[in-house]
Design an enzyme around this catalytic site. Sequence first.
Site, PDB file in Angstrom:
ATOM      1  N   THR A 539      43.197  26.202  27.413  1.00 57.12           N
ATOM      2  CA  THR A 539      43.081  27.449  26.541  1.00 57.12           C
ATOM      3  C   THR A 539      41.825  28.293  26.826  1.00 57.12           C
ATOM      4  O   THR A 539      40.786  27.593  27.336  1.00 57.12           O
ATOM      5  CB  THR A 539      42.782  26.805  25.042  1.00 57.12           C
ATOM      6  OG1 THR A 539      43.987  26.363  24.573  1.00 57.12           O
ATOM      7  CG2 THR A 539      42.340  28.186  24.072  1.00 57.12           C
ATOM      8  N   PHE A 541      38.984  30.463  26.115  1.00 56.93           N
ATOM      9  CA  PHE A 541      37.712  30.953  24.907  1.00 56.93           C
ATOM     10  C   PHE A 541      36.987  31.926  25.485  1.00 56.93           C
ATOM     11  O   PHE A 541      37.052  32.027  26.603  1.00 56.93           O
ATOM     12  CB  PHE A 541      37.200  29.763  24.511  1.00 56.93           C
ATOM     13  CG  PHE A 541      37.672  28.629  23.804  1.00 56.93           C
ATOM     14  CD1 PHE A 541      37.910  28.437  22.309  1.00 56.93           C
ATOM     15  CD2 PHE A 541      38.469  27.799  24.611  1.00 56.93           C
ATOM     16  CE1 PHE A 541      38.529  27.417  21.693  1.00 56.93           C
ATOM     17  CE2 PHE A 541      39.071  26.536  23.992  1.00 56.93           C
ATOM     18  CZ  PHE A 541      39.295  26.387  22.566  1.00 56.93           C
TER      19      PHE A 541
END
Length: 647
Positions: A539, A541
Amino acid sequence: MILVLSKGIASHDREMIRIYLQDRGFSIREQQLGNEAIIGATGKGPVDLRELGLLPGVERVAATSKPYELVSRETHPEDTIVTVGPVKIGGSRISLIAGPCAVESKAQIMETAALVRESGAVMLRGGAYKPRTSPYAFQGLGMKGLEYMKAAGEAYGMPIVTEVVSPELALQMKDLTDMFQIGARNMQNFELLKKVGSLGKPVLLKRGPSATIEEWLLSAEYLLASGTQDVVLCERGIRTFETYTRNTLDISAIPVVKGLSHLPVIVDPSHAVGIRAKVSPVALAAIAAGADGLTVEVHPRPDEALSDGPQSLYPEQFERLLRDIEALAPVVGKELLRTPRLDSSCVTLGKAAQGKPLEGALKVAFSGESGAYAEQALIRAFGEEAPRVSVSSFRAVFDAVLDGSAGAGVVPVENSLAGSIHENYDLFLRYPDIGIVGELKLRILHCLIAEEGTTLESIRIVRSHPQGFAQCRDFLNHYPQWQLETYTNTASAVASIVREKAVPGALARVAAIAGEAAAKEFGLKVLKSGIETNPLNYTRFVIISRRIGDKAPVPSSLGSDTPNKASLVFSVPDKPGSLFACLHILSEKGINLSKLESRPIQGQPWRYLFYVDVNIPDTEGVFEAAIAALKTKTEDFRFLGSYRASL
Ligand code: PEP
Ligand code: MN
């Protein structure tokens, strides 16, 4: 089992304790560690620890299956983070120590310090007193060398570590070094260990060339028992029958010692291998095996080095090694620690944003409960001790940054399996005063988490964030009977299980999908780990902060490297070729487009905004010219921020 005896224990009480233990089948060993008298008892005899603790003359009893207590994970389950000035070693960071084998001159240590600092080392190493195998080899510059080293450390903002070879020298060196190194040859010099331990400074303890892991840990026990809290263990190769390399790096010692002890473990690939060309591959293997850092010999001109030239890296090799470690770090769930700038622009950020000092200036906001992936990302970017505010939604992260209750925030924007997190893309439009100042990619390893005793068969309900479900689609397809319940983040799905403890019987049926940190945080069990559809699950960020003028200040812990990536949003006129014209500008200037995403404009059906990530070219002025040209071809144009790309 270890019994710490009371100070001034009567000899008759001591004798009674011996008899008590021996009668119950224990073999005992008595020793003096620092100021403490200790009886180590091994055996499986029937004994009640509380009863033992009540015997006259017993200060405390620690149940341990190991002959050491203070270094053992059994008595201290959490990882110890060792602090050396501004540098932290252990936890989720990888810390690099680098420098020459020996300090040879003021100019040499200054030059090396500048080079290794530039590449990303956080501490400077170098020997002033060299324990050389031959009495005719260069023995080091002694105290003069240490003074040069201290000056170099101060000039380049790096704490220093240097070897101490005798108890007498330890006192003299104390105020000049930030960390003592106990060399391999002195690992079992117990008088030295006791003296150095009593000075309370951080210590880097090398493993002896023929020492077992247990002997090594017992030497660390000496240091802790003598008073210091901060010990870093260093595997530097052991002596085996192999002669091709200088020593044999015991790579399995890394996970073994990390299991046995809470102390950070780093690796010295230089002395382990002894051959320059083989140092970097072994260094990478050490990081992959879980080492918390490395100490590496680097010399500006290894061919001219007065000691260990053949194993010293050229500065370019060290630079390359750091880049490789940076790429590898996320795979093992860690981040390479970079030397923070000495000024705290985070504080400045808070002050400037609101015109007055803010309590929240140093805090970083994230959405979710403790243990959330966003918190893991925050820790990787800002460090384990970063003060943080947890809020209940992504929007609340933007609010916290805008109103100054946080100096920065961390929000996810896309996942490599499930795609973009549109909510956050849309929030950038609603919050024009917030900009992107950094990015970070976190490997996501999902776990199925439930109360102890829950089985896969008994589960009826599974809770997670929709992204958690999307990323574990293949696993969930095997259990079509499970009812999925959506939560605002994965950690709150885990928290919900604990909070419902009051409903008897309900819990055995509920599980959650989240990270291991969340299971740990809430004391639940991981039933199955690695349930994401593909292990290459990352992921991305972004780190956000409030803009001042058209710039968003970068928190100091993110470093001061020149930005090489930027994020933009724009809309284009509704006519043929308008998007093409924008992309053409980028193409003409040789600007690489790393992401292009369209989002509907709210209230304007069938009109779209384009979110664009680009790499900033090195040549000065090219990027600025492209932005100026883009502004002439777009309608709404927003520059979200420029930052360092995460690998
Ligand atoms: C050193 O680090 O300079 C050194 C001499 O290492 P070791 O004690 O591991 O041989
Ligand atoms: Mn050396």
